[in-house]
Design a protein around this motif. Structure first.
Motif, PDB file in Angstrom:
ATOM      1  N   TYR A   1     -51.992 -88.449 -32.535  1.00  0.00           N
ATOM      2  CA  TYR A   1     -53.692 -87.335 -31.550  1.00  0.00           C
ATOM      3  C   TYR A   1     -54.310 -88.396 -31.101  1.00  0.00           C
ATOM      4  CZ  TYR A   1     -57.769 -85.604 -33.313  1.00  0.00           C
ATOM      5  OH  TYR A   1     -59.189 -85.619 -33.420  1.00  0.00           O
ATOM      6  N   ALA A   2     -55.478 -88.469 -30.582  1.00  0.00           N
ATOM      7  CA  ALA A   2     -56.633 -88.931 -30.437  1.00  0.00           C
ATOM      8  C   ALA A   2     -57.974 -88.209 -29.538  1.00  0.00           C
ATOM      9  CB  ALA A   2     -56.534 -90.557 -29.288  1.00  0.00           C
ATOM     10  N   GLU A   3     -58.734 -88.767 -29.240  1.00  0.00           N
ATOM     11  CA  GLU A   3     -59.528 -87.611 -28.896  1.00  0.00           C
ATOM     12  C   GLU A   3     -60.913 -88.967 -28.102  1.00  0.00           C
ATOM     13  OE1 GLU A   3     -62.487 -84.338 -30.169  1.00  0.00           O
ATOM     14  OE2 GLU A   3     -60.363 -84.300 -30.761  1.00  0.00           O
ATOM     15  N   VAL A   4     -61.696 -88.896 -27.138  1.00  0.00           N
ATOM     16  CA  VAL A   4     -62.928 -89.648 -27.431  1.00  0.00           C
ATOM     17  C   VAL A   4     -64.205 -88.463 -26.789  1.00  0.00           C
ATOM     18  CG1 VAL A   4     -63.943 -91.753 -26.056  1.00  0.00           C
ATOM     19  CG2 VAL A   4     -61.808 -91.731 -26.749  1.00  0.00           C
ATOM     20  N   SER A   5     -65.476 -88.416 -27.417  1.00  0.00           N
ATOM     21  CA  SER A   5     -66.228 -88.039 -27.470  1.00  0.00           C
ATOM     22  C   SER A   5     -67.334 -88.643 -26.545  1.00  0.00           C
ATOM     23  CB  SER A   5     -66.316 -87.221 -28.348  1.00  0.00           C
ATOM     24  OG  SER A   5     -66.171 -86.084 -29.432  1.00  0.00           O
TER      25      SER A   5
ATOM     26  N   ALA B   1     -41.573 -95.053 -25.644  1.00  0.00           N
ATOM     27  CA  ALA B   1     -40.073 -94.813 -25.677  1.00  0.00           C
ATOM     28  C   ALA B   1     -39.490 -93.383 -26.764  1.00  0.00           C
ATOM     29  CB  ALA B   1     -39.220 -95.646 -24.748  1.00  0.00           C
ATOM     30  N   GLY B   2     -39.035 -92.070 -26.362  1.00  0.00           N
ATOM     31  CA  GLY B   2     -38.959 -90.900 -26.836  1.00  0.00           C
ATOM     32  C   GLY B   2     -39.517 -90.489 -27.259  1.00  0.00           C
ATOM     33  N   TYR B   3     -40.804 -90.231 -26.815  1.00  0.00           N
ATOM     34  CA  TYR B   3     -42.175 -89.045 -27.119  1.00  0.00           C
ATOM     35  C   TYR B   3     -42.539 -88.652 -25.868  1.00  0.00           C
ATOM     36  CZ  TYR B   3     -41.949 -91.475 -32.127  1.00  0.00           C
ATOM     37  OH  TYR B   3     -41.712 -92.121 -33.112  1.00  0.00           O
ATOM     38  N   ASP B   4     -42.948 -87.192 -26.132  1.00  0.00           N
ATOM     39  CA  ASP B   4     -43.657 -86.500 -24.900  1.00  0.00           C
ATOM     40  C   ASP B   4     -45.288 -87.184 -25.210  1.00  0.00           C
ATOM     41  OD1 ASP B   4     -41.058 -85.791 -23.769  1.00  0.00           O
ATOM     42  OD2 ASP B   4     -41.083 -84.047 -25.499  1.00  0.00           O
ATOM     43  N   VAL B   5     -45.994 -87.583 -24.292  1.00  0.00           N
ATOM     44  CA  VAL B   5     -47.597 -87.282 -24.747  1.00  0.00           C
ATOM     45  C   VAL B   5     -47.416 -86.804 -23.301  1.00  0.00           C
ATOM     46  CG1 VAL B   5     -48.888 -89.071 -24.252  1.00  0.00           C
ATOM     47  CG2 VAL B   5     -46.795 -90.308 -24.842  1.00  0.00           C
ATOM     48  N   ARG B   6     -48.949 -85.772 -23.597  1.00  0.00           N
ATOM     49  CA  ARG B   6     -49.599 -85.242 -22.655  1.00  0.00           C
ATOM     50  C   ARG B   6     -51.058 -84.669 -23.120  1.00  0.00           C
ATOM     51  NH1 ARG B   6     -50.291 -80.347 -24.978  1.00  0.00           N
ATOM     52  NH2 ARG B   6     -48.705 -79.374 -26.605  1.00  0.00           N
ATOM     53  N   PRO B   7     -51.939 -83.920 -22.686  1.00  0.00           N
ATOM     54  CA  PRO B   7     -53.276 -84.454 -22.911  1.00  0.00           C
ATOM     55  C   PRO B   7     -52.957 -82.668 -23.801  1.00  0.00           C
ATOM     56  CG  PRO B   7     -53.759 -84.503 -19.879  1.00  0.00           C
ATOM     57  CD  PRO B   7     -51.571 -84.604 -20.621  1.00  0.00           C
ATOM     58  N   LEU B   8     -54.258 -82.853 -24.171  1.00  0.00           N
ATOM     59  CA  LEU B   8     -53.569 -81.472 -25.538  1.00  0.00           C
ATOM     60  C   LEU B   8     -54.791 -80.248 -24.543  1.00  0.00           C
ATOM     61  CD1 LEU B   8     -55.079 -83.009 -29.146  1.00  0.00           C
ATOM     62  CD2 LEU B   8     -53.160 -82.708 -28.233  1.00  0.00           C
ATOM     63  N   THR B   9     -54.659 -79.007 -25.434  1.00  0.00           N
ATOM     64  CA  THR B   9     -54.704 -78.064 -24.781  1.00  0.00           C
ATOM     65  C   THR B   9     -55.598 -76.541 -26.266  1.00  0.00           C
ATOM     66  OG1 THR B   9     -53.269 -76.629 -24.926  1.00  0.00           O
ATOM     67  CG2 THR B   9     -53.160 -77.658 -23.345  1.00  0.00           C
ATOM     68  N   PRO B  10     -56.191 -76.601 -26.142  1.00  0.00           N
ATOM     69  CA  PRO B  10     -57.017 -75.100 -27.102  1.00  0.00           C
ATOM     70  C   PRO B  10     -56.200 -74.967 -28.257  1.00  0.00           C
ATOM     71  CG  PRO B  10     -57.872 -74.999 -24.673  1.00  0.00           C
ATOM     72  CD  PRO B  10     -56.741 -75.513 -25.118  1.00  0.00           C
ATOM     73  N   GLU B  11     -54.296 -74.370 -27.586  1.00  0.00           N
ATOM     74  CA  GLU B  11     -53.182 -74.107 -28.440  1.00  0.00           C
ATOM     75  C   GLU B  11     -53.123 -75.587 -29.462  1.00  0.00           C
ATOM     76  OE1 GLU B  11     -53.898 -73.384 -24.975  1.00  0.00           O
ATOM     77  OE2 GLU B  11     -54.724 -71.468 -25.186  1.00  0.00           O
ATOM     78  N   ASP B  12     -53.444 -76.062 -29.371  1.00  0.00           N
ATOM     79  CA  ASP B  12     -52.833 -77.608 -30.205  1.00  0.00           C
ATOM     80  C   ASP B  12     -53.518 -77.657 -31.418  1.00  0.00           C
ATOM     81  OD1 ASP B  12     -50.540 -78.404 -28.630  1.00  0.00           O
ATOM     82  OD2 ASP B  12     -52.097 -79.380 -27.369  1.00  0.00           O
ATOM     83  N   ALA B  13     -54.698 -77.291 -31.435  1.00  0.00           N
ATOM     84  CA  ALA B  13     -55.892 -77.405 -32.510  1.00  0.00           C
ATOM     85  C   ALA B  13     -55.171 -77.147 -33.945  1.00  0.00           C
ATOM     86  CB  ALA B  13     -56.575 -76.138 -32.675  1.00  0.00           C
TER      87      ALA B  13
ATOM     88  N   ALA C   1     -52.335 -77.855 -35.072  1.00  0.00           N
ATOM     89  CA  ALA C   1     -51.140 -78.638 -34.816  1.00  0.00           C
ATOM     90  C   ALA C   1     -51.889 -80.129 -34.896  1.00  0.00           C
ATOM     91  CB  ALA C   1     -50.222 -78.761 -33.690  1.00  0.00           C
ATOM     92  N   VAL C   2     -53.560 -79.938 -34.576  1.00  0.00           N
ATOM     93  CA  VAL C   2     -53.992 -80.941 -34.733  1.00  0.00           C
ATOM     94  C   VAL C   2     -54.336 -80.748 -35.880  1.00  0.00           C
ATOM     95  CG1 VAL C   2     -56.823 -82.767 -34.246  1.00  0.00           C
ATOM     96  CG2 VAL C   2     -54.755 -81.896 -32.367  1.00  0.00           C
ATOM     97  N   TYR C   3     -55.081 -80.290 -36.675  1.00  0.00           N
ATOM     98  CA  TYR C   3     -55.326 -79.843 -38.198  1.00  0.00           C
ATOM     99  C   TYR C   3     -54.387 -79.974 -38.746  1.00  0.00           C
ATOM    100  CZ  TYR C   3     -56.256 -77.311 -42.426  1.00  0.00           C
ATOM    101  OH  TYR C   3     -56.496 -77.297 -43.721  1.00  0.00           O
ATOM    102  N   GLU C   4     -53.286 -79.336 -38.832  1.00  0.00           N
ATOM    103  CA  GLU C   4     -52.032 -79.787 -39.910  1.00  0.00           C
ATOM    104  C   GLU C   4     -52.217 -81.456 -39.792  1.00  0.00           C
ATOM    105  OE1 GLU C   4     -50.843 -77.735 -42.294  1.00  0.00           O
ATOM    106  OE2 GLU C   4     -51.454 -76.206 -41.324  1.00  0.00           O
ATOM    107  N   LEU C   5     -51.720 -82.029 -38.754  1.00  0.00           N
ATOM    108  CA  LEU C   5     -52.433 -83.689 -38.815  1.00  0.00           C
ATOM    109  C   LEU C   5     -52.982 -84.283 -39.138  1.00  0.00           C
ATOM    110  CD1 LEU C   5     -50.060 -85.810 -37.458  1.00  0.00           C
ATOM    111  CD2 LEU C   5     -51.727 -86.224 -35.424  1.00  0.00           C
TER     112      LEU C   5
END
Length: 311
Positions: free
Chosen positions: A76-80, A12-24, A26-30
């Motif tokens: 963030y999370a991802e699964v390959s 609650a209080g957060y926005d959750v969505r799949p990532l896009t290439p434009e988020d790279a 931000a993921v790097y910074e995190l």
């Protein structure tokens, strides 16, 4: 492909969505912030994220998730391949259930994709390690990042008669390097064989790649029997993959490739060199003997999702 519901993670209080290439970025910074906190340096590059996300086997829309506080990415999370996960949570948003929710999401993806086992590398004694162990994850292996310090050199290793080290030149060379790497790595790694297309996405199509970064050891008949793959990041030359064909080992070829790679990296401006290895390979002692020093330790923690109740 059915995407696990991202709206019932209890955030609650957060926005959750799949990532896009434009988020790279931000993921790097995190992830960079997390590495600086836990191991004292930033090892990841944005190019690592871009190259991983462009693999044909990876679907960003169904295998990634981002947690946002307003416009800021805080988790963030991802699964390959349903098996290998990566995740991070901003330090100032921990202890709010984000890490636990992301771990549960990676397990759902693993069950959906039929793996039954999902794990991720975490730095030793880090918040991520403590969280995953508390959730029942177990250690599958340990890995280490090693560095050849600035100014240090490996003793020369003569290339045996009939063998030559040269840079890759074309796609045929790239494919030959891929075969050597996969044949060698699958001797100890329990996974599906990586396709050439996935290999190329991470190596040949990686931002900044040049053919000379793939170093080839060729045998008397000109066949490729070994390879070392270099990545350059500012002052560091990183050997991302090092392999020699099984029937050509114990001749000093791997060490000769390593010496060559470090020398080439220095010619290109690197002042130090790095690589990583793990407990499955038994190679840690070899690298320490040539003067490399462990700079960080990582644990690959995993959980059997097939035996857990889907939620």
């Amino acid at each position: 492909m059915i995407t696990p519901d991202i709206n019932d993670l209890g955030l609650a209080g957060y926005d959750v969505r799949p990532l896009t290439p434009e988020d790279a970025p931000a993921v790097y910074e995190l992830m960079a912030a997390g590495e600086l906190e836990t191991i004292g340096v930033v090892a990841i590059e944005e190019a690592d994220i871009v190259s991983d996300w462009q693999r044909p086997s990876f679907d960003l829309a169904t295998q990634s998730i981002g947690v946002f506080a307003g416009a800021r990415l805080v988790g963030y999370a991802e699964v390959s391949m349903g098996r290998r996960a990566d995740a991070a949570v901003a330090a100032d948003h921990r202890r709010r259930g984000i890490g636990t929710a992301l771990a549960e999401w990676t397990q759902r993806v693993s069950r959906r994709d039929g793996s039954g086992l999902v794990g991720q590398p975490v730095p030793h004694d880090s918040p991520g390690e403590r969280l995953l162990r508390s959730l029942g994850y177990r250690e599958l292996w340990t890995s280490w990042v090693l560095e050849m310090p600035e100014g240090a050199t490996i003793e020369p290793q003569p290339v045996p008669d009939g063998f030559t080290v040269r840079p890759a030149q074309d796609e045929a060379d790239f494919r030959a390097a891929h075969v050597v790497v996969e044949d060698a790595f699958l001797e100890w790694s329990e996974r599906e064989r990586e396709t050439y297309e996935d290999f190329a996405a991470q190596v040949v199509l990686r931002p900044g790649f040049e053919p000379w970064q793939i170093r080839l050891m060729t045998g008397p008949s000109g066949e490729v029997v070994g390879t070392s793959i270099l990545q350059l990041a500012e002052d560091c030359g990183y050997v991302s993959r090092l392999a020699v064909r099984r029937d050509r080992r114990n001749r000093g070829l791997a060490r000769a490739l390593l010496v060559d790679s470090f020398a080439v990296a220095r010619e290109r401006g690197a002042t130090r060199s790095e690589l990583s290895t793990d407990s499955r390979t038994g190679a840690l002692g070899l690298y320490e003997k040539v003067g490399m020093q462990v700079t960080s330790t990582w644990h690959h923690l995993a959980i059997d999702t097939a035996t857990r109740t889907a939620s």
